[in-house]
Design an enzyme around this catalytic site. Structure first.
Site: not given
Length: 371
Positions: A202, A15, A269, A178, A299, A74, A95, A93, A117
């Site tokens: 939910r 990416r 991740d 997800v 990840a 990343k 994490h 990102y 995130e």
């Protein structure tokens, strides 16, 4: 503002953090964009496309990282820590709850780390994580069923079954973005799908969405243990924004799965939600076997479909990059609480509560820093 976009160096990460369209938007607003040569090739974007949009193509990562704002996909790899400095804004990102090395490097160098995130809407939505969660959820089933095939070390189960033979049991823990997308794919393949979540409201929504095509269960230790034992494919889809994922599936539970079953932990991740997911794998070598169960622990799952993922990601990140460049960090933080949630480290301090808690460090509200 001077903006740099490096080529991603994480294993099999294809990416890129900006498209030519994003470059054009920035350069037309008088910002300068430098892109490392070849950064977009893995997503089908060549240097000429970026140059035509107004970017300056530079041959080395050093030149990119020297800019005021560096935009990535990343989390930085250890070899990139040398670029950290006090006057650098890093937007990617991160994490950090599961990345002690990155966290310490950012703090030590007093680098401002802004995480895609943890940018969070008032309703709890995560706009910069959602498109990658959609992709990861769908790909978790795609990857998982591959490792149910006997030729890939699996038990030799077809997800849909055939007339007279039962479909595979796909168990999904977590009913967020997800989990929902994993369920869509698993249903499409004809599997028996069970989804567990702690939020009963939910589960009601998912019952309505899937019109009886899945079975929903309250997430508790008893139900998780029962469903893990029956699962051909187990998918961990749990997320707490900014924090380490809770370990919901124990090693003892995994031991009850049939040999050749498969596990995909999308939360790897963030530390993983399955106890036996104790290492991160890569697209190059995605699976390891523990207790006779295939464990898929990549990840950067969306990196495998880099062109789709790059466009999906940059559709949502571009406005935030544009506003940050136009307003500067201080004004943007003070004027937009949603963006402020994304700032994780600033001037050697942790300014995101969940990250601070994960590392047992002091938390300081970023807005108070600028008062």
């Amino acid at each position: 503002m001077k903006i740099g976009v490096p080529k991603e160096i994480k294993s099999n990460e294809n990416r890129v953090a900006i498209t030519p369209a994003g470059v054009m938007m920035l350069t037309q607003a008088d910002h300068e964009v430098k892109i490392e040569s070849g950064a977009g090739l893995g997503s089908g974007m060549d240097n000429e496309a970026y140059k035509s949009a107004g970017a300056v193509i530079v041959p080395s990562a050093d030149q990119v990282w020297a800019q005021e704002l560096v935009v990535k996909v990343k989390e930085p790899q250890p070899s990139e820590f040398t670029y950290f400095r006090k006057d650098l804004l890093l937007f990617t990102y991160l994490h950090l709850a599961a990345e002690k090395g990155v966290t310490e490097a950012l703090l030590e160098n007093k680098t401002t780390g802004i995480a895609y995130e943890t940018i969070q809407l008032a309703n709890g939505g995560l706009p910069l994580l959602t498109p990658m969660s959609e992709i990861a959820g769908r790909m978790s089933v795609q990857a998982g069923v591959r490792f149910l095939e006997k030729v890939h070390g699996g038990k030799g189960v077809l997800p849909s079954g055939v007339p007279g033979v039962s479909p595979a049991n796909v168990v999904i823990i977590g009913g967020g973005i997800v989990g929902t997308n994993a369920a869509k794919m698993a249903i499409g393949l004809g599997a028996n799908v069970t989804l567990l979540d702690i939020n009963i409201e939910r589960l009601r929504q998912l019952e309505d969405l899937f019109q009886g095509k899945i079975r929903t269960l309250a997430s508790n230790q008893f139900n998780i243990a029962e469903q893990v034992r029956k699962a051909d494919l187990l998918i961990g889809a749990v997320l707490i924004p900014g924090a380490r994922a809770p370990k919901l599936v124990t090693e003892e539970m995994v031991k009850t799965m049939e040999p050749g079953s498969a596990i995909v932990d999308v939360a790897v991740d963030q530390g993983g939600s399955i106890e036996t997911v104790d290492r991160v794998t890569t697209h190059e070598d995605p699976v390891y076997v523990k207790h006779n169960v295939n464990h898929y622990a990549v990840a950067n799952i969306p990196g495998a479909v880099s062109k789709t993922a790059t466009y999906a990601l940059t559709n949502v990140t571009a406005p935030y990059i544009f506003n940050l460049a136009n307003n500067g960090l201080k004004d943007y933080v003070q004027s937009d609480k949603v963006f402020a949630n994304g700032v994780n480290t600033y001037q050697g301090k942790i300014v995101h509560e969940a990250v601070a808690k994960a590392h047992n460090k002091r938390y300081i509200d970023i807005r108070s820093v600028f008062e």
